[in-house]
Motif scaffolding. Structure first.
Motif, PDB file in Angstrom:
ATOM      1  N   MET A   1     -14.770  -3.978 -11.961  1.00 14.47           N
ATOM      2  CA  MET A   1     -16.441  -4.438 -12.307  1.00 14.47           C
ATOM      3  C   MET A   1     -17.216  -3.713 -12.984  1.00 14.47           C
ATOM      4  SD  MET A   1     -18.947  -6.249  -9.611  1.00 14.47           S
ATOM      5  CE  MET A   1     -20.468  -7.117 -10.131  1.00 14.47           C
ATOM      6  N   THR A   2     -18.104  -4.145 -13.874  1.00 20.72           N
ATOM      7  CA  THR A   2     -19.003  -3.399 -14.767  1.00 20.72           C
ATOM      8  C   THR A   2     -20.280  -3.378 -14.339  1.00 20.72           C
ATOM      9  OG1 THR A   2     -17.418  -3.307 -17.037  1.00 20.72           O
ATOM     10  CG2 THR A   2     -19.578  -2.653 -17.031  1.00 20.72           C
ATOM     11  N   TYR A   3     -20.934  -2.435 -14.006  1.00 24.40           N
ATOM     12  CA  TYR A   3     -22.241  -2.256 -13.807  1.00 24.40           C
ATOM     13  C   TYR A   3     -23.096  -1.722 -14.958  1.00 24.40           C
ATOM     14  CZ  TYR A   3     -21.194  -3.106  -8.972  1.00 24.40           C
ATOM     15  OH  TYR A   3     -20.376  -3.623  -7.682  1.00 24.40           O
ATOM     16  N   LYS A   4     -24.317  -2.380 -15.072  1.00 24.92           N
ATOM     17  CA  LYS A   4     -25.029  -2.209 -16.344  1.00 24.92           C
ATOM     18  C   LYS A   4     -26.465  -1.443 -15.871  1.00 24.92           C
ATOM     19  CE  LYS A   4     -25.544  -5.236 -19.584  1.00 24.92           C
ATOM     20  NZ  LYS A   4     -24.767  -4.488 -20.800  1.00 24.92           N
ATOM     21  N   LEU A   5     -26.467  -0.272 -16.227  1.00 25.38           N
ATOM     22  CA  LEU A   5     -27.526   0.682 -15.825  1.00 25.38           C
ATOM     23  C   LEU A   5     -28.109   1.254 -16.709  1.00 25.38           C
ATOM     24  CD1 LEU A   5     -28.473   2.123 -13.352  1.00 25.38           C
ATOM     25  CD2 LEU A   5     -26.677   4.004 -13.685  1.00 25.38           C
ATOM     26  N   ALA A   6     -29.677   1.138 -16.775  1.00 21.17           N
ATOM     27  CA  ALA A   6     -30.428   1.779 -17.813  1.00 21.17           C
ATOM     28  C   ALA A   6     -31.302   2.920 -17.108  1.00 21.17           C
ATOM     29  CB  ALA A   6     -31.405   0.762 -18.355  1.00 21.17           C
ATOM     30  N   ILE A   7     -31.342   3.984 -17.744  1.00 17.37           N
ATOM     31  CA  ILE A   7     -31.862   5.389 -17.428  1.00 17.37           C
ATOM     32  C   ILE A   7     -33.053   5.680 -18.122  1.00 17.37           C
ATOM     33  CG2 ILE A   7     -31.351   7.545 -16.995  1.00 17.37           C
ATOM     34  CD1 ILE A   7     -28.521   7.217 -16.601  1.00 17.37           C
ATOM     35  N   LEU A   8     -34.227   5.935 -17.446  1.00 15.10           N
ATOM     36  CA  LEU A   8     -35.467   6.516 -18.036  1.00 15.10           C
ATOM     37  C   LEU A   8     -35.642   7.757 -17.632  1.00 15.10           C
ATOM     38  CD1 LEU A   8     -37.752   3.427 -17.953  1.00 15.10           C
ATOM     39  CD2 LEU A   8     -36.106   3.680 -19.528  1.00 15.10           C
ATOM     40  N   LYS A   9     -35.235   8.865 -18.431  1.00 17.35           N
ATOM     41  CA  LYS A   9     -34.866  10.117 -17.723  1.00 17.35           C
ATOM     42  C   LYS A   9     -36.495  10.659 -17.420  1.00 17.35           C
ATOM     43  CE  LYS A   9     -30.253  11.492 -19.118  1.00 17.35           C
ATOM     44  NZ  LYS A   9     -29.599  12.382 -19.538  1.00 17.35           N
ATOM     45  N   GLY A  10     -37.408  10.319 -17.945  1.00 15.40           N
ATOM     46  CA  GLY A  10     -38.772  11.031 -17.547  1.00 15.40           C
ATOM     47  C   GLY A  10     -38.838  12.102 -18.173  1.00 15.40           C
ATOM     48  N   ASP A  11     -39.493  13.381 -17.504  1.00 17.15           N
ATOM     49  CA  ASP A  11     -39.864  14.487 -18.178  1.00 17.15           C
ATOM     50  C   ASP A  11     -39.092  15.843 -17.570  1.00 17.15           C
ATOM     51  OD1 ASP A  11     -41.783  13.018 -19.294  1.00 17.15           O
ATOM     52  OD2 ASP A  11     -43.314  13.192 -17.548  1.00 17.15           O
ATOM     53  N   LYS A  12     -38.951  16.677 -18.526  1.00 15.40           N
ATOM     54  CA  LYS A  12     -38.549  18.063 -18.128  1.00 15.40           C
ATOM     55  C   LYS A  12     -37.124  17.730 -17.651  1.00 15.40           C
ATOM     56  CE  LYS A  12     -42.943  20.122 -17.457  1.00 15.40           C
ATOM     57  NZ  LYS A  12     -43.961  20.991 -16.518  1.00 15.40           N
ATOM     58  N   ILE A  13     -36.695  18.452 -16.570  1.00 16.89           N
ATOM     59  CA  ILE A  13     -35.277  18.668 -15.946  1.00 16.89           C
ATOM     60  C   ILE A  13     -34.858  17.130 -15.320  1.00 16.89           C
ATOM     61  CG2 ILE A  13     -35.325  21.011 -16.155  1.00 16.89           C
ATOM     62  CD1 ILE A  13     -35.648  21.286 -13.389  1.00 16.89           C
ATOM     63  N   ALA A  14     -35.656  16.352 -15.275  1.00 19.27           N
ATOM     64  CA  ALA A  14     -35.173  15.220 -14.558  1.00 19.27           C
ATOM     65  C   ALA A  14     -34.103  14.475 -14.772  1.00 19.27           C
ATOM     66  CB  ALA A  14     -36.483  14.200 -14.560  1.00 19.27           C
ATOM     67  N   GLY A  15     -33.729  14.633 -16.182  1.00 17.35           N
ATOM     68  CA  GLY A  15     -32.284  14.075 -16.721  1.00 17.35           C
ATOM     69  C   GLY A  15     -31.320  14.636 -15.753  1.00 17.35           C
ATOM     70  N   ASP A  16     -31.131  16.006 -15.530  1.00 19.57           N
ATOM     71  CA  ASP A  16     -30.132  16.818 -14.933  1.00 19.57           C
ATOM     72  C   ASP A  16     -29.939  16.157 -13.452  1.00 19.57           C
ATOM     73  OD1 ASP A  16     -29.887  18.471 -17.022  1.00 19.57           O
ATOM     74  OD2 ASP A  16     -30.988  19.886 -16.187  1.00 19.57           O
ATOM     75  N   VAL A  17     -30.935  15.691 -12.811  1.00 18.15           N
ATOM     76  CA  VAL A  17     -30.869  14.944 -11.576  1.00 18.15           C
ATOM     77  C   VAL A  17     -29.965  13.772 -11.688  1.00 18.15           C
ATOM     78  CG1 VAL A  17     -32.232  14.175  -9.509  1.00 18.15           C
ATOM     79  CG2 VAL A  17     -33.105  16.226 -10.773  1.00 18.15           C
ATOM     80  N   ILE A  18     -30.432  12.956 -12.596  1.00 15.88           N
ATOM     81  CA  ILE A  18     -29.933  11.769 -12.784  1.00 15.88           C
ATOM     82  C   ILE A  18     -28.266  11.898 -13.311  1.00 15.88           C
ATOM     83  CG2 ILE A  18     -30.019   9.554 -14.199  1.00 15.88           C
ATOM     84  CD1 ILE A  18     -32.824   9.676 -13.928  1.00 15.88           C
ATOM     85  N   ASP A  19     -28.161  12.809 -14.310  1.00 13.86           N
ATOM     86  CA  ASP A  19     -26.817  13.001 -14.801  1.00 13.86           C
ATOM     87  C   ASP A  19     -25.945  13.264 -13.627  1.00 13.86           C
ATOM     88  OD1 ASP A  19     -27.602  12.073 -17.301  1.00 13.86           O
ATOM     89  OD2 ASP A  19     -27.962  14.268 -17.899  1.00 13.86           O
TER      90      ASP A  19
END
Length: 308
Positions: A1-19
């Motif tokens: 099954m495929t789940y469609k997920l959009a990411i708004l990484k926000g600011d600074k190092i927030a993207g690392d948390v999500i990744d």
């Protein structure tokens, strides 16, 4: 099954948390789950690219995805934008037609030593606070203070109140079937209106036990008997007070994320606004993994994989 997920990484190092969180989830659920993931401009990166924190390109794409993760936002760093971080978040929720949000206040055995409450009081604490989302009108809703004059004006519409209270009862049906409706203060007409709508909505949920508390009563319960609570529904003009008390008892008040859902069942998960220290970010990463497994993929059975 495929789940469609959009990411708004926000600011600074927030993207690392999500990744990092997403990589952990992929390792746990592979190969039975596939993700269609897109990262969209939002916050500081969108300001650099488009001169605004929430560009139309992002809004158009978001409606194609069934869940959206919002990274940490630095509320003090948007000097180059006409819009504040708070205004951008309000605009995003308005565009997605999100009316209700909730926070889970849970003290696990591993967290209990962080709580300022005594062990016997804190143990088994697991409740949800349900409230309406903040709107632009909340920022200018008749509140004013002068040297010799003060005024507070709160406006409610029946449909708005029904949406919040119904969402709370729906959550209760999936939990312990107990709702505490916070009515504010007896003398306020808005409190009476809130209670009357709650009584009417409750008739559709005969299995749910309903209790009505004033603002002072619910704060006392949170501090003295939090394990007695299941779903707490609060009006927006006292939600800050209730949230503050509830978050403090966890001992990690900066780590309470917000979950939202609209009428199209799009999930929106907003990471809290915390200072970027390594320990907090690691804890936030774990909270995000818990959300994806439990709320998004509906696989709470996999929480043992991350030691929850």
């Amino acid at each position: 099954m495929t789940y469609k997920l959009a990411i708004l990484k926000g600011d600074k190092i927030a993207g690392d948390v999500i990744d990092n969180a997403l990589n952990i989830v992929k390792q746990i659920v592979k190969p039975e789950v596939d993700f269609d993931v897109i990262t969209l401009p939002f916050g500081e990166n969108a300001i650099r690219l488009f001169g605004e924190p929430l560009p139309n390109q992002t809004l158009r794409e978001l409606k194609k995805y069934d869940a959206i993760l919002i990274g940490l936002l630095d509320f003090d760093s948007w000097d180059s934008s006409l819009f504040s971080a708070k205004e951008a978040l309000i605009a995003l929720k308005k565009f997605l037609n999100i009316k209700v949000e909730w926070k889970t206040i849970k003290i696990s055995d591993k967290q209990i030593n962080d709580s300022p409450l005594k062990y016997d009081v804190a143990k088994n604490t697991d409740f949800v606070i349900v409230q309406g989302v903040e709107s632009f009108s909340d920022l200018i809703d008749g509140n004013s203070v002068l040297e010799d004059y003060a005024q507070d004006i709160i406006t409610y519409e029946q449909r708005e109140v029904e949406q919040v209270i119904t969402a709370g009862f729906e959550l209760a049906m999936r939990r312990q079937k107990h709702v505490t409706v916070v009515t504010g203060f007896d003398a306020f007409e808005t409190s009476k209106f809130w209670a009357s709508v709650a009584e009417r909505v409750s008739q559709s949920y005969p299995e749910v036990v309903v209790k009505y508390d004033l603002a002072t009563e619910i704060t006392s319960c949170i501090l003295q008997r939090p394990a007695n609570l299941d779903v707490v529904i609060v009006p927006r003009w006292i939600d800050h007070m209730v949230n503050q008390e509830a978050q403090q008892i966890t001992g990690l008040p900066a780590l309470i994320p917000v979950t939202m859902k609209n009428s199209k069942n799009q999930l929106l998960y907003e990471l809290p606004h915390i200072h970027h220290n390594l320990e907090m970010l690691k804890l936030m990463e774990k909270e995000l993994v818990k959300f994806i497994l439990k709320e998004y993929l509906n696989r709470p059975d996999l929480l043992d994989e991350i030691g929850v």
